[in-house]
Design a protein around this motif. Sequence first.
Motif, PDB file in Angstrom:
ATOM      1  N   LYS A 214      44.735  18.034  -2.071  1.00  0.00           N
ATOM      2  CA  LYS A 214      45.031  17.891  -0.649  1.00  0.00           C
ATOM      3  C   LYS A 214      46.516  18.141  -0.399  1.00  0.00           C
ATOM      4  N   GLY A 215      46.798  18.779   0.724  1.00  0.00           N
ATOM      5  CA  GLY A 215      48.170  19.036   1.104  1.00  0.00           C
ATOM      6  C   GLY A 215      48.770  20.297   0.519  1.00  0.00           C
ATOM      7  N   HIS A 216      48.015  21.070  -0.215  1.00  0.00           N
ATOM      8  CA  HIS A 216      48.518  22.300  -0.829  1.00  0.00           C
ATOM      9  C   HIS A 216      48.039  23.509  -0.026  1.00  0.00           C
ATOM     10  N   THR A 217      48.342  23.523   1.247  1.00  0.00           N
ATOM     11  CA  THR A 217      47.851  24.599   2.111  1.00  0.00           C
ATOM     12  C   THR A 217      48.502  25.945   1.787  1.00  0.00           C
ATOM     13  N   PHE A 218      49.778  25.941   1.421  1.00  0.00           N
ATOM     14  CA  PHE A 218      50.437  27.205   1.081  1.00  0.00           C
ATOM     15  C   PHE A 218      49.774  27.858  -0.123  1.00  0.00           C
ATOM     16  N   GLU A 219      49.468  27.070  -1.130  1.00  0.00           N
ATOM     17  CA  GLU A 219      48.815  27.607  -2.320  1.00  0.00           C
ATOM     18  C   GLU A 219      47.430  28.145  -1.990  1.00  0.00           C
ATOM     19  N   ILE A 220      46.715  27.474  -1.101  1.00  0.00           N
ATOM     20  CA  ILE A 220      45.386  27.936  -0.693  1.00  0.00           C
ATOM     21  C   ILE A 220      45.506  29.268   0.035  1.00  0.00           C
ATOM     22  N   GLN A 221      46.479  29.390   0.915  1.00  0.00           N
ATOM     23  CA  GLN A 221      46.667  30.635   1.661  1.00  0.00           C
ATOM     24  C   GLN A 221      47.045  31.790   0.741  1.00  0.00           C
ATOM     25  N   VAL A 222      47.913  31.530  -0.216  1.00  0.00           N
ATOM     26  CA  VAL A 222      48.306  32.573  -1.174  1.00  0.00           C
ATOM     27  C   VAL A 222      47.103  32.977  -2.020  1.00  0.00           C
ATOM     28  N   PHE A 223      46.313  32.006  -2.456  1.00  0.00           N
ATOM     29  CA  PHE A 223      45.118  32.301  -3.238  1.00  0.00           C
ATOM     30  C   PHE A 223      44.135  33.149  -2.439  1.00  0.00           C
ATOM     31  N   LEU A 224      43.912  32.805  -1.176  1.00  0.00           N
ATOM     32  CA  LEU A 224      43.021  33.591  -0.318  1.00  0.00           C
ATOM     33  C   LEU A 224      43.542  35.014  -0.146  1.00  0.00           C
ATOM     34  N   LEU A 225      44.840  35.140   0.016  1.00  0.00           N
ATOM     35  CA  LEU A 225      45.437  36.462   0.176  1.00  0.00           C
ATOM     36  C   LEU A 225      45.244  37.303  -1.082  1.00  0.00           C
ATOM     37  N   PHE A 226      45.513  36.712  -2.248  1.00  0.00           N
ATOM     38  CA  PHE A 226      45.369  37.458  -3.498  1.00  0.00           C
ATOM     39  C   PHE A 226      43.914  37.824  -3.782  1.00  0.00           C
ATOM     40  N   ILE A 227      43.006  36.909  -3.532  1.00  0.00           N
ATOM     41  CA  ILE A 227      41.583  37.203  -3.732  1.00  0.00           C
ATOM     42  C   ILE A 227      41.137  38.314  -2.782  1.00  0.00           C
ATOM     43  N   SER A 228      41.609  38.265  -1.548  1.00  0.00           N
ATOM     44  CA  SER A 228      41.260  39.295  -0.567  1.00  0.00           C
ATOM     45  C   SER A 228      41.804  40.660  -0.976  1.00  0.00           C
ATOM     46  N   ILE A 229      43.030  40.686  -1.461  1.00  0.00           N
ATOM     47  CA  ILE A 229      43.617  41.955  -1.901  1.00  0.00           C
ATOM     48  C   ILE A 229      42.847  42.508  -3.103  1.00  0.00           C
ATOM     49  N   ALA A 230      42.526  41.657  -4.053  1.00  0.00           N
ATOM     50  CA  ALA A 230      41.799  42.111  -5.246  1.00  0.00           C
ATOM     51  C   ALA A 230      40.411  42.622  -4.879  1.00  0.00           C
ATOM     52  N   LEU A 231      39.689  41.870  -4.070  1.00  0.00           N
ATOM     53  CA  LEU A 231      38.342  42.278  -3.675  1.00  0.00           C
ATOM     54  C   LEU A 231      38.388  43.540  -2.816  1.00  0.00           C
ATOM     55  N   GLY A 232      39.328  43.596  -1.876  1.00  0.00           N
ATOM     56  CA  GLY A 232      39.460  44.779  -1.030  1.00  0.00           C
ATOM     57  C   GLY A 232      39.827  46.017  -1.822  1.00  0.00           C
ATOM     58  N   PHE A 233      40.695  45.846  -2.817  1.00  0.00           N
ATOM     59  CA  PHE A 233      41.068  46.977  -3.668  1.00  0.00           C
ATOM     60  C   PHE A 233      39.866  47.489  -4.450  1.00  0.00           C
ATOM     61  N   LEU A 234      39.089  46.587  -5.014  1.00  0.00           N
ATOM     62  CA  LEU A 234      37.913  47.010  -5.788  1.00  0.00           C
ATOM     63  C   LEU A 234      36.881  47.713  -4.917  1.00  0.00           C
ATOM     64  N   VAL A 235      36.631  47.177  -3.743  1.00  0.00           N
ATOM     65  CA  VAL A 235      35.676  47.808  -2.833  1.00  0.00           C
ATOM     66  C   VAL A 235      36.216  49.162  -2.369  1.00  0.00           C
ATOM     67  N   GLY A 236      37.512  49.222  -2.073  1.00  0.00           N
ATOM     68  CA  GLY A 236      38.119  50.490  -1.673  1.00  0.00           C
ATOM     69  C   GLY A 236      38.040  51.534  -2.772  1.00  0.00           C
ATOM     70  N   GLN A 237      38.304  51.121  -4.010  1.00  0.00           N
ATOM     71  CA  GLN A 237      38.182  52.030  -5.141  1.00  0.00           C
ATOM     72  C   GLN A 237      36.764  52.572  -5.260  1.00  0.00           C
ATOM     73  N   PHE A 238      35.785  51.692  -5.071  1.00  0.00           N
ATOM     74  CA  PHE A 238      34.391  52.124  -5.146  1.00  0.00           C
ATOM     75  C   PHE A 238      34.082  53.148  -4.066  1.00  0.00           C
ATOM     76  N   ILE A 239      34.507  52.879  -2.832  1.00  0.00           N
ATOM     77  CA  ILE A 239      34.233  53.794  -1.730  1.00  0.00           C
ATOM     78  C   ILE A 239      34.915  55.138  -1.958  1.00  0.00           C
ATOM     79  N   LEU A 240      36.179  55.102  -2.360  1.00  0.00           N
ATOM     80  CA  LEU A 240      36.902  56.357  -2.594  1.00  0.00           C
ATOM     81  C   LEU A 240      36.308  57.148  -3.757  1.00  0.00           C
TER      82      LEU A 240
END
Length: 77
Positions: free
Chosen positions: A38-64
């Motif tokens: 509890k109280g670690h909102t910055f870490e949660i936001q950074v984790f969400l950002l990194f997971i989103s970038i990784a997943l988006g990159f993989l999906v983008g690679q697949f599409i390309l």
Amino acid sequence: MMKQVGIHAIVSLITYLVTIAFSFRAVRGLRIDQLFKKGHTFEIQVFLLFISIALGFLVGQFILALVDQSLALKMLF
């Protein structure tokens, strides 16, 4: 030839940005906050950002890769 490289680069950038945006919206729906203390909102936001970038990159690679391979099929005929 150089124009094709430039067009491919623009399409790649747009594809990556769109897939990262979609994956960010999808990942936001998960209850990841239960994994963090509890109280670690910055870490949660950074984790969400990194997971989103990784997943988006993989999906983008697949599409390309799918588009590149489908365009290469015309070499058969």
